[in-house]
Design an enzyme around this catalytic site. Structure first.
Site, PDB file in Angstrom:
ATOM      1  N   GLU A  98      12.304 110.919 -62.712  1.00  0.00           N
ATOM      2  CA  GLU A  98      12.928 112.007 -61.966  1.00  0.00           C
ATOM      3  C   GLU A  98      12.441 112.097 -60.521  1.00  0.00           C
ATOM      4  OE1 GLU A  98      12.865 113.314 -66.339  1.00  0.00           O
ATOM      5  OE2 GLU A  98      11.645 112.112 -64.990  1.00  0.00           O
ATOM      6  N   THR A 123      15.897 108.499 -68.589  1.00  0.00           N
ATOM      7  CA  THR A 123      14.569 108.662 -69.171  1.00  0.00           C
ATOM      8  C   THR A 123      14.571 108.049 -70.565  1.00  0.00           C
ATOM      9  OG1 THR A 123      15.106 110.793 -70.160  1.00  0.00           O
ATOM     10  CG2 THR A 123      14.245 110.811 -67.908  1.00  0.00           C
ATOM     11  N   TRP A 131      -8.649 124.288 -74.637  1.00  0.00           N
ATOM     12  CA  TRP A 131      -7.857 123.088 -74.442  1.00  0.00           C
ATOM     13  C   TRP A 131      -8.730 121.833 -74.470  1.00  0.00           C
ATOM     14  CZ3 TRP A 131      -3.014 123.950 -75.174  1.00  0.00           C
ATOM     15  CH2 TRP A 131      -2.409 125.131 -74.750  1.00  0.00           C
ATOM     16  N   LYS A 155      -5.099 122.214 -78.588  1.00  0.00           N
ATOM     17  CA  LYS A 155      -5.759 123.522 -78.489  1.00  0.00           C
ATOM     18  C   LYS A 155      -6.574 123.748 -79.750  1.00  0.00           C
ATOM     19  CE  LYS A 155      -4.995 128.055 -76.498  1.00  0.00           C
ATOM     20  NZ  LYS A 155      -3.993 128.988 -75.942  1.00  0.00           N
TER      21      LYS A 155
END
Length: 542
Positions: free
Chosen positions: A331, A185, A444, A439
């Protein structure tokens, strides 16, 4: 009762042997630093793969060894993919765009024995080779005529290395669970993490990604894999195209050059391609300036980042090209979802149909998905509930290489780091990354939705939205935007663009025009760096 079926292992070797027998005449075209128009067949390729396997053996490489590659998308890199994995070794593709300290960490952590690299990356590795003491030598992917002078230890020329080797090789019989490839990654937080694929996971991913409701590959296709082969196996196209017998056109170091891509599409009558949004924006800009068309091109797959609406609209309206979005991660090998419309979607109003095209798509069979709230409870697929995305399946990692932390939980679910909602028919819409969600006042706000809205402005080239601390609202969204060349726009005009397009309280509280934005090694916006840079930003209403 027991099955009467054979238990033939699923291996990359079997895929290679099938492709050579059935699709031997299919063509592979490559742009390389030493040849802008290299062409040969799958039959030619796999003959050279056997020579390379003998060369690896002559270097003392053994089953289980990690062999590193730093290379663009071309025929030599393809040969490495097959020779290394089918010999029972691990093909460790390394992203050359990583910082030197990340390259050093990855090579040492993987314990690479040899590294194959393109000429362009020789100066980078020369500077840090002493920090990679376990690497026995370096093979430069070129011929003698273009072999550079180098201080790399045990430097060898690729073409010279394989020239005198036999083109026959006795491939070992491998268990399908044998490790075949490795990718790290990008390491936006902490050191990069290694994901190790095996033959079985790779072949299952090939089947799924080639389905009609995914990349829809066949021998009638001419495919241009633009997504780098050093980034999660080039989305698997290096395997799925040979299995299907599709002609492959590989742009090498020119993958971001709009003019080169246009010429390749028209010269070779490319029908489909796959890459990140920045590539398609570059191609659109070239087509707009030059007046060129791409009549053979039928569809493009966009992944790696959210697809701007302008890409879908302009390719459809000006070039009759269907843009399809996909989602996945290192992944996950990487495919998780793919967005091809269901028959019922064609009956939707135009704006709703377009809104669906911007979503990430439905899971492909083999990927089990769920969304969870902050307490780990499963949320309904109602198109409204938004939560953390978890996945599991036969081509999804359960752990990271040589790491005790991270990976799947006790129930086998892997935390992706994305926040999304799922419709009743399985359509996923990512609303943010877990660490990037804003937030404000207890509610959100999706930074991705705001960024998509911003880049749809005709004068905006790129945009990022981050949450910045606010004394009253905890956080408020700050827009950072790059304008297109020779364009002007005021902060007020930019913010007014959001009116009627997003909820009022979502609209960024301020806008800063910048000359550039930081990106990770895989080309994604580095929100971490932006948050650090603007953590002390002063709001006008404070």
């Amino acid at each position: 009762m027991h099955s009467t079926m054979m238990n033939t292992p699923l291996t990359i070797t079997s895929l290679m042997e099938f492709s050579e027998k059935v699709h031997s005449a299919a063509e592979i075209v490559s742009v390389t630093a030493d040849n802008p128009n290299h062409s040969y067949t799958y039959g030619d390729a796999f003959k050279r793969v056997r020579k390379l396997a003998n060369a690896l053996e002559s270097l003392g490489a053994k089953q289980g060894d990690c062999i590193g590659t730093l290379a663009w998308n071309d025929y030599r890199h393809l040969e490495l993919y097959y020779a290394i994995s089918c010999s029972g070794m691990v093909c460790h593709t390394i992203n050359p765009r990583l910082f030197p300290e990340q390259l050093e960490f990855i090579v040492n952590h993987a314990e690479d024995r040899w590294i194959f690299l393109d000429v362009a990356f020789v100066p980078i590795i020369e500077k840090i080779q002493d920090l990679m003491p376990n690497v026995e030598g370096f093979i430069v992917l070129t011929d003698e005529a273009h072999m550079p002078e180098t201080t790399l230890r045990n430097a060898l020329c690729y073409e010279t290395l394989i020239a005198d080797k036999a083109d026959t090789f006795a491939w070992p019989e491998l268990a399908e669970t044998t490790a075949s490839a490795m990718c790290y990654t990008s390491g936006t937080t902490g050191n990069p993490k290694g994901v190790v694929y095996d033959h079985r996971s790779t072949i299952l991913h090939v089947y799924a990604s080639s389905l009609p409701d995914a990349m829809n590959l066949s021998a009638q296709e001419v495919v241009m894999p633009i997504v780098p082969m050093f980034h999660v196996n080039g989305w698997g196209l290096v395997y799925s195209a040979p299995m299907a017998g599709a002609k492959m056109v590989m742009p090498g170091p020119k993958m971001g050059d709009g003019e080169t891509l246009c010429n390749l599409i028209n010269t070779h009558k490319i029908t489909s391609s796959a890459g990140v949004p920045t590539v398609w924006l570059a191609l659109l800009q070239y087509l707009e300036k030059s007046g060129e068309k791409v009549p053979s091109l039928q569809r493009l797959t966009v992944g790696g980042a959210a697809c701007p609406q302008v890409i879908i609209e302009e390719f459809a309206s000006k070039h009759s090209v269907e843009v399809q979005t996909a989602w996945g991660m290192t992944e996950m090998s990487p495919l998780g979802t793919y967005n091809r419309p269901n028959p019922s979607e064609f009956e939707l109003p135009k704006d709703q149909f377009l809104a669906n095209r911007l979503k990430q798509g439905r899971p492909v069979f083999g990927v089990d998905m769920r969304i969870e709230d902050e307490d780990g409870n499963a949320l309904p697929w109602d198109g409204k509930s938004s939560g953390s995305v978890k996945v599991r399946g036969p081509w999804i990692t359960k752990s990271y290489y040589k790491m005790e932390t991270g990976g799947a939980d006790e129930n086998g679910w892997f935390e992706t780091g994305d926040v999304a909602c799922m419709s009743p028919d399985g359509m996923m819409q990512i609303t943010d990354r877990t660490k990037d969600v804003i937030k404000s006042g207890g509610e959100w706000i999706s930074s991705i939705d705001l960024e998509n809205c911003a880049v749809n402005h005709p004068k905006v080239a790129e945009a990022a939205v981050i949450g910045v601390p606010h004394s009253k609202w905890t956080e408020r969204p700050l827009l950072l935007a790059i304008l297109k060349e020779d364009q002007t726009l005021t902060e007020k005009e930019m913010l007014e663009w959001f009116d009627g397009k997003v909820a009022k309280w979502w609209i960024p509280a301020d806008c800063v025009f910048v000359d550039s934005l930081p990106h990770t090694a895989t080309g994604k916006l580095s929100k971490k760096d932006l948050r650090e840079e603007y953590q002390d930003f002063k709001w006008s209403d404070e």
